[in-house]
Write a protein that holds these residues in place. Structure first.
Motif, mmCIF file in Angstrom:
data_model
loop_
_atom_site.group_PDB
_atom_site.id
_atom_site.type_symbol
_atom_site.label_atom_id
_atom_site.label_comp_id
_atom_site.label_asym_id
_atom_site.label_seq_id
_atom_site.Cartn_x
_atom_site.Cartn_y
_atom_site.Cartn_z
ATOM 1 N N ILE A 28 18.889 26.470 -43.234
ATOM 2 C CA ILE A 28 18.457 26.985 -41.934
ATOM 3 C C ILE A 28 17.421 26.050 -41.320
ATOM 4 C CG2 ILE A 28 17.135 28.840 -40.835
ATOM 5 C CD1 ILE A 28 18.603 30.817 -42.668
ATOM 6 N N GLN A 29 16.465 25.601 -42.122
ATOM 7 C CA GLN A 29 15.460 24.663 -41.621
ATOM 8 C C GLN A 29 16.123 23.427 -41.019
ATOM 9 O OE1 GLN A 29 13.309 22.353 -44.520
ATOM 10 N NE2 GLN A 29 11.428 22.381 -43.319
ATOM 11 N N THR A 30 17.094 22.887 -41.727
ATOM 12 C CA THR A 30 17.768 21.673 -41.256
ATOM 13 C C THR A 30 18.591 21.953 -40.013
ATOM 14 O OG1 THR A 30 17.966 21.093 -43.606
ATOM 15 C CG2 THR A 30 19.146 19.718 -42.033
ATOM 16 N N ASP A 31 19.315 23.061 -40.020
ATOM 17 C CA ASP A 31 20.150 23.411 -38.868
ATOM 18 C C ASP A 31 19.307 23.556 -37.605
ATOM 19 O OD1 ASP A 31 22.913 24.471 -37.931
ATOM 20 O OD2 ASP A 31 21.517 26.031 -37.276
ATOM 21 N N ILE A 32 18.140 24.166 -37.726
ATOM 22 C CA ILE A 32 17.255 24.327 -36.568
ATOM 23 C C ILE A 32 16.851 22.970 -36.018
ATOM 24 C CG2 ILE A 32 14.931 25.080 -35.889
ATOM 25 C CD1 ILE A 32 15.315 27.451 -37.849
ATOM 26 N N TRP A 33 16.493 22.037 -36.913
ATOM 27 C CA TRP A 33 16.050 20.720 -36.461
ATOM 28 C C TRP A 33 17.188 19.975 -35.774
ATOM 29 C CZ3 TRP A 33 16.324 15.345 -37.206
ATOM 30 C CH2 TRP A 33 15.198 14.623 -36.828
ATOM 31 N N VAL A 34 18.386 20.079 -36.328
ATOM 32 C CA VAL A 34 19.544 19.410 -35.727
ATOM 33 C C VAL A 34 19.871 20.023 -34.365
ATOM 34 C CG1 VAL A 34 22.024 19.011 -35.961
ATOM 35 C CG2 VAL A 34 20.518 18.669 -37.925
ATOM 36 N N ARG A 35 19.877 21.343 -34.283
ATOM 37 C CA ARG A 35 20.168 21.994 -32.995
ATOM 38 C C ARG A 35 19.129 21.602 -31.941
ATOM 39 N NH1 ARG A 35 23.939 26.167 -32.909
ATOM 40 N NH2 ARG A 35 24.753 26.800 -34.940
ATOM 41 N N PHE A 36 17.872 21.498 -32.368
ATOM 42 C CA PHE A 36 16.831 21.066 -31.431
ATOM 43 C C PHE A 36 17.126 19.658 -30.917
ATOM 44 C CE2 PHE A 36 12.930 18.490 -31.061
ATOM 45 C CZ PHE A 36 12.424 19.038 -29.889
ATOM 46 N N GLN A 37 17.484 18.746 -31.833
ATOM 47 C CA GLN A 37 17.781 17.374 -31.413
ATOM 48 C C GLN A 37 18.942 17.341 -30.421
ATOM 49 O OE1 GLN A 37 15.810 14.920 -32.141
ATOM 50 N NE2 GLN A 37 14.574 16.015 -33.665
ATOM 51 N N LYS A 38 19.970 18.101 -30.697
ATOM 52 C CA LYS A 38 21.132 18.120 -29.804
ATOM 53 C C LYS A 38 20.774 18.737 -28.451
ATOM 54 C CE LYS A 38 24.645 18.160 -33.454
ATOM 55 N NZ LYS A 38 25.757 18.887 -34.111
ATOM 56 N N LEU A 39 19.942 19.775 -28.483
ATOM 57 C CA LEU A 39 19.522 20.416 -27.243
ATOM 58 C C LEU A 39 18.702 19.452 -26.388
ATOM 59 C CD1 LEU A 39 19.944 23.349 -26.171
ATOM 60 C CD2 LEU A 39 17.649 23.868 -27.006
ATOM 61 N N ARG A 40 18.030 18.515 -27.031
ATOM 62 C CA ARG A 40 17.221 17.520 -26.320
ATOM 63 C C ARG A 40 18.032 16.299 -25.895
ATOM 64 N NH1 ARG A 40 11.661 17.931 -25.021
ATOM 65 N NH2 ARG A 40 11.036 16.114 -26.224
ATOM 66 N N GLY A 41 19.321 16.311 -26.186
ATOM 67 C CA GLY A 41 20.187 15.238 -25.735
ATOM 68 C C GLY A 41 20.381 14.104 -26.716
ATOM 69 N N GLN A 42 19.904 14.259 -27.947
ATOM 70 C CA GLN A 42 20.088 13.223 -28.954
ATOM 71 C C GLN A 42 21.502 13.262 -29.509
ATOM 72 O OE1 GLN A 42 17.934 10.999 -29.443
ATOM 73 N NE2 GLN A 42 15.857 11.736 -29.762
ATOM 74 N N ARG A 43 21.996 12.095 -29.903
ATOM 75 C CA ARG A 43 23.267 12.038 -30.631
ATOM 76 C C ARG A 43 22.947 12.217 -32.108
ATOM 77 N NH1 ARG A 43 27.950 7.663 -31.705
ATOM 78 N NH2 ARG A 43 29.578 9.197 -32.069
ATOM 79 N N ALA A 434 8.257 21.659 -28.212
ATOM 80 C CA ALA A 434 9.152 20.578 -28.640
ATOM 81 C C ALA A 434 8.493 19.722 -29.722
ATOM 82 C CB ALA A 434 9.541 19.711 -27.441
ATOM 83 N N ALA A 435 7.221 19.418 -29.563
ATOM 84 C CA ALA A 435 6.517 18.611 -30.564
ATOM 85 C C ALA A 435 6.467 19.337 -31.903
ATOM 86 C CB ALA A 435 5.109 18.290 -30.071
ATOM 87 N N ALA A 436 6.289 20.659 -31.864
ATOM 88 C CA ALA A 436 6.255 21.439 -33.102
ATOM 89 C C ALA A 436 7.615 21.421 -33.787
ATOM 90 C CB ALA A 436 5.828 22.876 -32.805
ATOM 91 N N TYR A 437 8.681 21.601 -33.031
ATOM 92 C CA TYR A 437 10.026 21.495 -33.607
ATOM 93 C C TYR A 437 10.237 20.119 -34.245
ATOM 94 C CZ TYR A 437 12.356 25.765 -31.810
ATOM 95 O OH TYR A 437 12.775 27.047 -31.583
ATOM 96 N N GLU A 438 9.854 19.081 -33.523
ATOM 97 C CA GLU A 438 10.071 17.714 -33.999
ATOM 98 C C GLU A 438 9.394 17.489 -35.345
ATOM 99 O OE1 GLU A 438 11.836 14.234 -34.058
ATOM 100 O OE2 GLU A 438 11.920 15.332 -32.147
ATOM 101 N N MET A 439 8.206 18.062 -35.510
ATOM 102 C CA MET A 439 7.434 17.894 -36.745
ATOM 103 C C MET A 439 7.818 18.913 -37.813
ATOM 104 S SD MET A 439 5.532 15.280 -36.296
ATOM 105 C CE MET A 439 4.411 15.490 -37.671
ATOM 106 N N CYS A 440 8.840 19.709 -37.560
ATOM 107 C CA CYS A 440 9.265 20.785 -38.470
ATOM 108 C C CYS A 440 8.185 21.853 -38.637
ATOM 109 C CB CYS A 440 9.660 20.239 -39.847
ATOM 110 S SG CYS A 440 11.139 19.224 -39.806
#
Length: 685
Positions: A28-43, A434-440
């Motif tokens: 779940i921790q990893t999925d959240i970080w990946v979804r955040f990256q995708k939501l921010r437009g990252q590949r 966003a910064a908090a998500y980025e830093m997990c």
């Protein structure tokens, strides 16, 4: 500058059992970080696979009466089903038992050999004389040789995180049969990590690849510091990467009859699963594992820190693959402050959880507990209920449920009304979230988001749209109030989308525009239809949590033997004639501790034991176990004593009882043990 590609992995779940709520912390921790990256437009792609090799798989398959391949395929289906139910969305989920992984293992093996890192040594390996099999590290338990913690695995200590070889364990025993282990010798191949010491020191200490406490731990326990007398440079141990038969895995081409150890081929599975994804999508593996523009992030538990912070980077560097940009390490899960327990019903399988509770509850609760450090997190069941009901139902969904029904006929206003700066505050705080998500640091992100909900709800309460609804002259005002409330709700739903993807989808359906980008939180949604409100999240009931715990207790099963026991012992010594229960109760069996064990020089079979029954109570027993037991190894051991036997005068002294043992005699005598926790003097029933 944004990286052109981000590749994310979570530790590969072992295909020897179902997913449970402890596993879910990481995925779940990893999925959240990946979804955040995708939501921010990252590949960004999320790669995972089942870890499928080793002795445990062989034993489980044998127990079920299927081949190893059939067993791991069934588990593969089960794992993916449970992950999907918790909305853990992998871009590819593979298996280490694949052609791609075999080919890459050979590539890595060639590289470490060519680099002169491989050496061969004769290894004394622990062997189970009852199960008649060499023992993989995870099938040996004993006392940690470093911190003395009990019940630790054969390769690492969960208490102090030290790594060692199984033969270094104190009092090792087989998990399969419970028998004390034997030593047998076989040639093994090792990778000499010390030759990579300078590189590993630089990688772990000079960049932000690890959390600071992890980097400090590695320097203190494994690497040391050149020129520092208080923490001198330490020599990294050679890593044993092969196993003799019988072993389920890949046979080593230049070491026939031997297999790569599961911890050699498992991390290579990250690359192999990526290769499979590349084949499916017309991509090149080199772009994802050999191009510096790709940033690799591993998410793991702290128990496998050594493998991912030293062994794996060393292999990647040697084979010419990208090194991880970051290894994100999390702590363990406890439930109500204690280790997960089958007997208490807190060792909960993912499938059991799903029988009773919404997975969104767990995704949110874990998010409120996960920070940037590797602290353990506790699932407090009372807090779990209260937090879900207060935050998600009472604060977030409440914004929509109290206003959407009043806007179904009109839709949202064409211009955004005055709201006292509420929406603008949400936009401003978005960068912090966003910064908090980025830093997990999900805990901080959730607090910031709930602060927005705490600001929005008083607005709805003060405007009272349910009262405005009663006055036709207030129709425009009602539409404006609902427009503000629903946009504040939508802004929160965007920020929660990595954690609660279903809520994001429901919000998109309600307001007629799907949530697909983080930037949607920056602009209010105007002029769109509002669909009839559908329930989004129900209140969490304590009775449902209790039902889940009770089912977990009911599903607990005792260990099932994997082996067909011989009938020879019964044929050699048939059962005695039947006796009454009262006859049994006449024998007073007590737990006793061996406080002294001595050889009896003139006796061929006897050892002299001094046993403690607690306090000052001592008994002397002469036991015919000389050929089977080392006196020094007996001291401190708990045994079962027949304590009310009449004293027996012998040539060497008086024996005041009898310890219980099994076996035909000679070297084949097995002393009956007592589990830790029992106390000398306690009666054995």
């Amino acid at each position: 500058m944004k990286p052109s590609r981000i590749l994310v992995t979570a530790a590969l779940p072992y295909a020897n059992g179902p997913i449970h709520i402890g596993h879910l912390v990481e995925y779940i921790q990893t999925d959240i970080w990946v979804r955040f990256q995708k939501l921010r437009g990252q590949r960004c792609i999320y790669i995972c696979a089942d870890d499928t090799h080793g002795t445990a798989i062989m034993i489980s398959a044998k127990k079920r009466g299927v081949t190893e391949e059939e067993f791991i395929e069934a588990m593969h289906v089960e794992h993916q089903r449970d992950f999907a139910a918790f909305e853990i969305e992998f871009d590819h989920y593979g298996s280490t038992n694949s052609l791609e992984n075999r080919e890459l293992c050979e590539e890595f093996w060639t590289a470490v050999n060519d680099a002169g890192l491989v050496t061969e040594k004769a290894v004394e390996q622990l062997y189970d004389p009852i199960a008649r099999t060499p023992l993989a590290d995870r099938f040996v338990r004993g006392k940690c040789p470093v911190c003395q913690a009990e019940e630790q695995y054969g390769d690492h200590c969960e208490s102090c995180l030290s790594t060692y070889t199984p033969v270094e364990l104190i009092d090792p025993r087989s998990v399969l049969s419970g028998a004390p282990t034997e030593l047998r010798t076989h040639p093994h191949k090792f990778i000499q990590l010390e030759k990579l010491h300078d590189f590993l020191e630089g990688w772990t200490q000079n960049e932000d690849h690890l959390q600071p406490e992890v980097a400090n731990y590695l320097r203190g326990h494994f690497l040391g510091e050149a020129g520092n007398p208080e923490n001198p440079r330490k020599e990294l141990m050679d890593w044993d990467v092969t196993r003799p038969p019988e072993y389920f895995g890949f046979e080593i081409p230049d070491f026939p009859g031997n297999y790569w150890y599961v911890w050699f081929d498992a991390p290579i599975g990250y690359v192999a699963a990526t290769k499979q994804w590349c084949h499916q999508h017309g991509e090149k593996l080199e772009n994802w594992w050999r191009d510096p523009a790709t940033k690799i992030h591993h998410f793991i538990g702290k128990d496998i820190t050594y493998f991912h912070a030293l062994f794996w980077p060393g292999m990647l560097k040697t084979a010419g693959f990208n090194l991880p940009e970051k290894v994100h390490i999390h702590g363990f899960l406890t439930v109500d402050g204690t280790k997960m327990s089958k007997s208490k019903g807190t060792f909960v399988k993912a499938s059991t959880y799903l029988n009773h509770l919404d997975p969104a509850y767990m995704r949110y609760y874990y998010s409120t507990k996960l920070g940037a450090r590797l602290d353990d997190l506790d699932l407090n069941l009372d807090e779990f209920v209260n937090k879900v009901n207060s935050d998600l139902v009472g604060k977030v969904v409440n914004l929509a449920s109290r206003t959407a029904r009043f806007a179904t006929d009109t839709g949202l206003s064409g211009m955004y009304p005055e709201d006292g700066g509420l929406f603008a505050t949400g936009v401003e705080i978005g960068d912090e979230i966003a910064a908090a998500y980025e830093m997990c640091d999900y805990n901080r992100a959730m607090r910031l988001i709930m602060d927005l909900a705490d600001r929005a709800n008083p607005y709805v309460e003060a405007q009272a749209p349910w009262n405005l609804r009663k006055d036709p002259a207030q129709a425009d005002r009602l539409q404006d109030v609902c427009t503000v409330a629903l946009n504040l709700f939508r802004q929160i739903a965007v920020y929660l989308a990595p954690v609660l993807p279903r809520l994001a989808r429901q919000t998109g359906e309600l307001l007629s525009e799907p949530i697909q980008s983080w930037d949607q939180a920056k602009q209010p949604l105007l002029g769109t239809p509002v669909q009839p409100f559908q329930h989004m999240l129900q209140r969490l009931e304590k009775k449902d949590v209790e039902a889940m715990i009770n089912e977990s207790k009911e599903m607990e099963e005792g260990p099932t033997s994997t082996f067909q026991d011989s009938n020879a012992p019964l044929q050699e010594e048939p059962l005695c004639e039947e006796i009454s229960f009262d006859d049994v109760m006449k024998v007073d069996l007590r737990v006793a501790r061996v406080v002294q064990a001595e050889d009896v020089p003139d006796a061929r079979k006897l050892l002299k034991l001094t046993l403690s029954l607690g306090g000052d109570e001592r008994r002397t027993v002469f036991a015919g176990i000389k050929a089977a037991a080392d006196p020094e190894q007996l001291v401190g051991r708990l045994v079962v004593l027949a304590a009310n036997l009449a004293p027996r005068k012998m040539k060497f002294g008086i024996s005041e009882g009898m310890i219980l043992a099994a076996g035909p005699g000679g070297k084949d005598v097995f002393i009956l043990g007592v589990d830790d926790g029992a106390q000398p003097g306690q009666r054995v029933h």
